[in-house]
Design an enzyme around this catalytic site. Structure first.
Site: not given
Length: 172
Positions: A101, A120
């Site tokens: 990510h 995250h």
């Protein structure tokens, strides 16, 4: 004085460039000597010895860098055969530990047998080819292709499948 249009100039220039490229010795041979597999990029990875299979403890990661010092990875003996696994029990796998990510370093959670990203909250499953299970990531963790040599019990890294975060190619 003869006037030449832009289109005529570009056509003539392109033809000259194409014929010059095919006339350069060695250029066409080099272009055709390497087999091309559509959709894959062939990169010259170096082989790197990581450990021996007998030294590995089940569900305990071994950290290493591959294909260079800026690429942290983890090798894990899962304890049961897994896709892409190597070794006597076909249970040894390795992955990049940079989240797909945003490149945060993922950590292996031995209790749940997953890689977790603290930034995250993406989760990746090493028993299923580094598959992204949940979170912000949209790609699986890049897997390190391993080779096992039963003669000396060695486990070596030989390539990476998938693009390591933040790179245009896996080799700097």
């Amino acid at each position: 004085m003869t006037s030449i249009t832009r289109r005529t100039f570009l056509k003539a220039g392109g033809g000259v460039a194409a014929s010059a490229a095919f006339g350069v010795p060695g250029l066409t041979e080099a272009a055709t000597s390497t087999p091309v597999v559509e959709g894959r990029v062939n990169l010259p990875y170096q082989m790197k010895a990581i450990t021996t299979a007998q030294k590995l403890l089940v569900n305990t990661p071994v950290l290493f860098s591959y294909p260079d010092a800026a690429s942290p990875c983890a090798l894990i003996k899962m304890g049961a055969p897994v896709p892409g696994g190597v070794g006597p029990e076909r249970d040894i796998v390795a992955y990049s530990t940079l989240c797909t990510h945003m490149g945060c370093p993922v950590a292996y959670d031995a209790g749940q047998k997953v890689f977790k990203c603290p930034c995250h909250f993406s989760i990746f499953d090493p028993e299923h080819a580094g598959q992204m299970v949940s979170g912000q990531a949209t790609e699986n963790l890049p897997s390190v292709v391993l080779e096992y040599n039963p003669k000396d019990d060695s486990v070596r890294a030989v390539a990476v499948e998938g693009l390591i975060y933040g790179r245009q190619s896996n080799l700097l």
